[in-house]
Design a protein around this motif. Structure first.
Motif, PDB file in Angstrom:
ATOM      1  N   THR A  16       0.831  -1.206   0.000  1.00  0.00           N
ATOM      2  CA  THR A  16       0.000   0.000   0.000  1.00  0.00           C
ATOM      3  C   THR A  16       0.865   1.255   0.000  1.00  0.00           C
ATOM      4  O   THR A  16       0.619   2.192  -0.767  1.00  0.00           O
ATOM      5  CB  THR A  16      -0.947  -0.007   1.220  1.00  0.00           C
ATOM      6  N   ARG A  17       1.894   1.273   0.835  1.00  0.00           N
ATOM      7  CA  ARG A  17       2.785   2.439   0.910  1.00  0.00           C
ATOM      8  C   ARG A  17       3.519   2.650  -0.416  1.00  0.00           C
ATOM      9  O   ARG A  17       3.566   3.762  -0.946  1.00  0.00           O
ATOM     10  CB  ARG A  17       3.797   2.270   2.045  1.00  0.00           C
ATOM     11  N   LEU A  18       4.064   1.583  -0.967  1.00  0.00           N
ATOM     12  CA  LEU A  18       4.820   1.712  -2.212  1.00  0.00           C
ATOM     13  C   LEU A  18       3.913   2.010  -3.400  1.00  0.00           C
ATOM     14  O   LEU A  18       4.291   2.754  -4.307  1.00  0.00           O
ATOM     15  CB  LEU A  18       5.650   0.452  -2.453  1.00  0.00           C
ATOM     16  N   ASN A  19       2.712   1.446  -3.396  1.00  0.00           N
ATOM     17  CA  ASN A  19       1.763   1.722  -4.474  1.00  0.00           C
ATOM     18  C   ASN A  19       1.415   3.205  -4.530  1.00  0.00           C
ATOM     19  O   ASN A  19       1.213   3.764  -5.609  1.00  0.00           O
ATOM     20  CB  ASN A  19       0.495   0.885  -4.295  1.00  0.00           C
ATOM     21  N   ALA A  20       1.378   3.854  -3.387  1.00  0.00           N
ATOM     22  CA  ALA A  20       1.032   5.276  -3.336  1.00  0.00           C
ATOM     23  C   ALA A  20       2.025   6.122  -4.129  1.00  0.00           C
ATOM     24  O   ALA A  20       1.644   7.159  -4.697  1.00  0.00           O
ATOM     25  CB  ALA A  20       0.963   5.751  -1.891  1.00  0.00           C
ATOM     26  N   ILE A  21       3.274   5.688  -4.226  1.00  0.00           N
ATOM     27  CA  ILE A  21       4.276   6.433  -4.987  1.00  0.00           C
ATOM     28  C   ILE A  21       3.833   6.552  -6.446  1.00  0.00           C
ATOM     29  O   ILE A  21       3.843   7.633  -7.030  1.00  0.00           O
ATOM     30  CB  ILE A  21       5.648   5.738  -4.893  1.00  0.00           C
ATOM     31  N   VAL A  22       3.444   5.441  -7.025  1.00  0.00           N
ATOM     32  CA  VAL A  22       3.014   5.423  -8.422  1.00  0.00           C
ATOM     33  C   VAL A  22       1.635   6.039  -8.570  1.00  0.00           C
ATOM     34  O   VAL A  22       1.390   6.855  -9.474  1.00  0.00           O
ATOM     35  CB  VAL A  22       3.027   3.971  -8.960  1.00  0.00           C
ATOM     36  N   HIS A  23       0.739   5.668  -7.682  1.00  0.00           N
ATOM     37  CA  HIS A  23      -0.637   6.148  -7.800  1.00  0.00           C
ATOM     38  C   HIS A  23      -0.705   7.671  -7.694  1.00  0.00           C
ATOM     39  O   HIS A  23      -1.441   8.316  -8.463  1.00  0.00           O
ATOM     40  CB  HIS A  23      -1.533   5.490  -6.750  1.00  0.00           C
ATOM     41  N   ASP A  24       0.050   8.250  -6.789  1.00  0.00           N
ATOM     42  CA  ASP A  24       0.036   9.707  -6.635  1.00  0.00           C
ATOM     43  C   ASP A  24       0.479  10.410  -7.913  1.00  0.00           C
ATOM     44  O   ASP A  24      -0.074  11.447  -8.289  1.00  0.00           O
ATOM     45  CB  ASP A  24       0.905  10.136  -5.454  1.00  0.00           C
ATOM     46  N   ALA A  25       1.468   9.853  -8.601  1.00  0.00           N
ATOM     47  CA  ALA A  25       1.905  10.436  -9.873  1.00  0.00           C
ATOM     48  C   ALA A  25       0.794  10.337 -10.916  1.00  0.00           C
ATOM     49  O   ALA A  25       0.553  11.284 -11.672  1.00  0.00           O
ATOM     50  CB  ALA A  25       3.165   9.735 -10.372  1.00  0.00           C
ATOM     51  N   HIS A  26       0.110   9.205 -10.933  1.00  0.00           N
ATOM     52  CA  HIS A  26      -0.999   9.048 -11.872  1.00  0.00           C
ATOM     53  C   HIS A  26      -2.113  10.049 -11.590  1.00  0.00           C
ATOM     54  O   HIS A  26      -2.669  10.652 -12.507  1.00  0.00           O
ATOM     55  CB  HIS A  26      -1.541   7.618 -11.820  1.00  0.00           C
ATOM     56  N   VAL A  27      -2.433  10.229 -10.333  1.00  0.00           N
ATOM     57  CA  VAL A  27      -3.491  11.171  -9.947  1.00  0.00           C
ATOM     58  C   VAL A  27      -3.096  12.598 -10.337  1.00  0.00           C
ATOM     59  O   VAL A  27      -3.915  13.357 -10.854  1.00  0.00           O
ATOM     60  CB  VAL A  27      -3.798  11.078  -8.436  1.00  0.00           C
ATOM     61  N   ARG A  28      -1.840  12.959 -10.108  1.00  0.00           N
ATOM     62  CA  ARG A  28      -1.386  14.316 -10.455  1.00  0.00           C
ATOM     63  C   ARG A  28      -1.554  14.600 -11.942  1.00  0.00           C
ATOM     64  O   ARG A  28      -1.935  15.699 -12.335  1.00  0.00           O
ATOM     65  CB  ARG A  28       0.089  14.496 -10.074  1.00  0.00           C
ATOM     66  N   HIS A  29      -1.241  13.615 -12.773  1.00  0.00           N
ATOM     67  CA  HIS A  29      -1.245  13.836 -14.213  1.00  0.00           C
ATOM     68  C   HIS A  29      -2.558  13.485 -14.899  1.00  0.00           C
ATOM     69  O   HIS A  29      -2.857  14.033 -15.959  1.00  0.00           O
ATOM     70  CB  HIS A  29      -0.093  13.061 -14.858  1.00  0.00           C
ATOM     71  N   PRO A  31      -6.029  13.143 -13.223  1.00  0.00           N
ATOM     72  CA  PRO A  31      -7.073  13.093 -12.189  1.00  0.00           C
ATOM     73  C   PRO A  31      -8.431  12.688 -12.742  1.00  0.00           C
ATOM     74  O   PRO A  31      -9.319  12.303 -11.978  1.00  0.00           O
ATOM     75  CB  PRO A  31      -7.090  14.516 -11.623  1.00  0.00           C
ATOM     76  N   ASP A  32      -8.593  12.758 -14.062  1.00  0.00           N
ATOM     77  CA  ASP A  32      -9.844  12.338 -14.681  1.00  0.00           C
ATOM     78  C   ASP A  32      -9.981  10.818 -14.709  1.00  0.00           C
ATOM     79  O   ASP A  32     -11.095  10.299 -14.859  1.00  0.00           O
ATOM     80  CB  ASP A  32      -9.951  12.887 -16.102  1.00  0.00           C
ATOM     81  N   LEU A  33      -8.884  10.098 -14.538  1.00  0.00           N
ATOM     82  CA  LEU A  33      -8.909   8.635 -14.632  1.00  0.00           C
ATOM     83  C   LEU A  33      -8.671   7.919 -13.306  1.00  0.00           C
ATOM     84  O   LEU A  33      -9.105   6.779 -13.139  1.00  0.00           O
ATOM     85  CB  LEU A  33      -7.846   8.153 -15.631  1.00  0.00           C
ATOM     86  N   PHE A  34      -7.959   8.546 -12.382  1.00  0.00           N
ATOM     87  CA  PHE A  34      -7.547   7.866 -11.159  1.00  0.00           C
ATOM     88  C   PHE A  34      -8.245   8.446  -9.931  1.00  0.00           C
ATOM     89  O   PHE A  34      -8.407   9.663  -9.826  1.00  0.00           O
ATOM     90  CB  PHE A  34      -6.027   7.945 -10.991  1.00  0.00           C
ATOM     91  N   VAL A  35      -8.627   7.577  -9.028  1.00  0.00           N
ATOM     92  CA  VAL A  35      -9.266   7.974  -7.770  1.00  0.00           C
ATOM     93  C   VAL A  35      -8.225   8.706  -6.930  1.00  0.00           C
ATOM     94  O   VAL A  35      -7.136   8.169  -6.672  1.00  0.00           O
ATOM     95  CB  VAL A  35      -9.792   6.732  -7.015  1.00  0.00           C
ATOM     96  N   SER A  36      -8.557   9.910  -6.509  1.00  0.00           N
ATOM     97  CA  SER A  36      -7.564  10.726  -5.814  1.00  0.00           C
ATOM     98  C   SER A  36      -7.126  10.112  -4.490  1.00  0.00           C
ATOM     99  O   SER A  36      -5.946  10.130  -4.160  1.00  0.00           O
ATOM    100  CB  SER A  36      -8.075  12.147  -5.600  1.00  0.00           C
ATOM    101  N   THR A  37      -8.057   9.586  -3.738  1.00  0.00           N
ATOM    102  CA  THR A  37      -7.720   8.976  -2.453  1.00  0.00           C
ATOM    103  C   THR A  37      -8.481   7.663  -2.320  1.00  0.00           C
ATOM    104  O   THR A  37      -9.593   7.637  -1.787  1.00  0.00           O
ATOM    105  CB  THR A  37      -8.093   9.919  -1.278  1.00  0.00           C
TER     106      THR A  37
END
Length: 159
Positions: A16-29, A31-37
Motif C-alpha cells: 500500500t505504501r509503495l503503491n502510493a508512490i506510483v498512484h500519486d503520480a498518476h493522480v497528479r497527471h 485526475p480524470d482517470l484515477f481515484v484521488s484517495t
C-alpha cells in the motif's frame, strides 16, 4: 545489501505504501482517470485479489538485515491464444513497479526488472511487456535504458 522476495498478504502495508508512490503520480497527471484517495479497505481488497491470482507475482526489494522495503514490482503471466491473424504468445507483463524515492537510482528498479524477466523465462514466456504513461518520462527513460523498445501507442481524447 538488497534482497528480493515474493510478497504475501502479510505485506499489505508495504504494498500500500509503495503503491502510493506510483498512484500519486498518476493522480497528479490524470485526475480524470484515477481515484484521488482510494479507500484503504478497497485498495487492500484489490491487492488481496491480485496476490491470490496464480498468474500474478509481487516482488519486494528490501534491505538486509533490517527488511526496509525499497520497492516492489507486480508482474503477470499472460497467454494469448492465436487466431487467423495473430500468433499465439506468452508474455510476462510488468503491471506495476515502484521504488521509494530514497532508493532511486541505486539499482532497485533494475533488480526488480531483472527478477521479472527471470519469472517470465521460468514460465516459458517469450517477451516482457509493460505500459508507460506518456507523462512518465522517468519510467520511459528507465525502460529504454533497460532494453525495452516502444511497441504500440494508445491515444486518448476527451469527448
Amino acid at each position: 545489501m538488497m534482497t528480493l522476495r515474493i510478497a504475501s498478504s502479510d505485506d499489505l502495508a508495504i504494498l500500500t505504501r509503495l503503491n502510493a508512490i506510483v498512484h500519486d503520480a498518476h493522480v497528479r497527471h490524470r485526475p480524470d482517470l484515477f481515484v484521488s484517495t482510494p479507500s484503504r479497505d478497497s485498495l487492500e481488497a484489490l491487492l488481496i485479489r491480485q496476490l491470490s491470482d496464480p498468474d500474478t507475482t509481487f516482488l519486494i526489494a528490501e534491505t538486509t538485515p533490517d527488511g526496509n522495503a525499497l520497492g516492489y514490482a507486480m508482474a503477470r503471466v499472460a497467454t494469448r491464444h492465436g487466431n487467423a491473424l495473430i500468433a499465439p504468445d506468452s508474455v510476462i507483463s510488468l503491471e506495476q513497479i515502484a521504488v521509494d524515492p530514497s532508493a532511486s537510482r541505486k539499482g532497485v528498479g533494475s533488480a526488480l526488472l531483472d527478477a521479472v524477466r527471470d519469472i517470465g523465462r521460468a514460465a516459458g514466456c517469450r517477451r516482457l511487456v509493460t505500459n508507460v504513461w506518456d507523462f512518465n518520462e522517468g519510467a520511459l527513460s528507465f525502460y529504454q535504458a533497460s532494453g525495452l523498445r516502444p511497441m504500440s501507442r494508445m491515444l486518448d481524447q476527451g469527448l
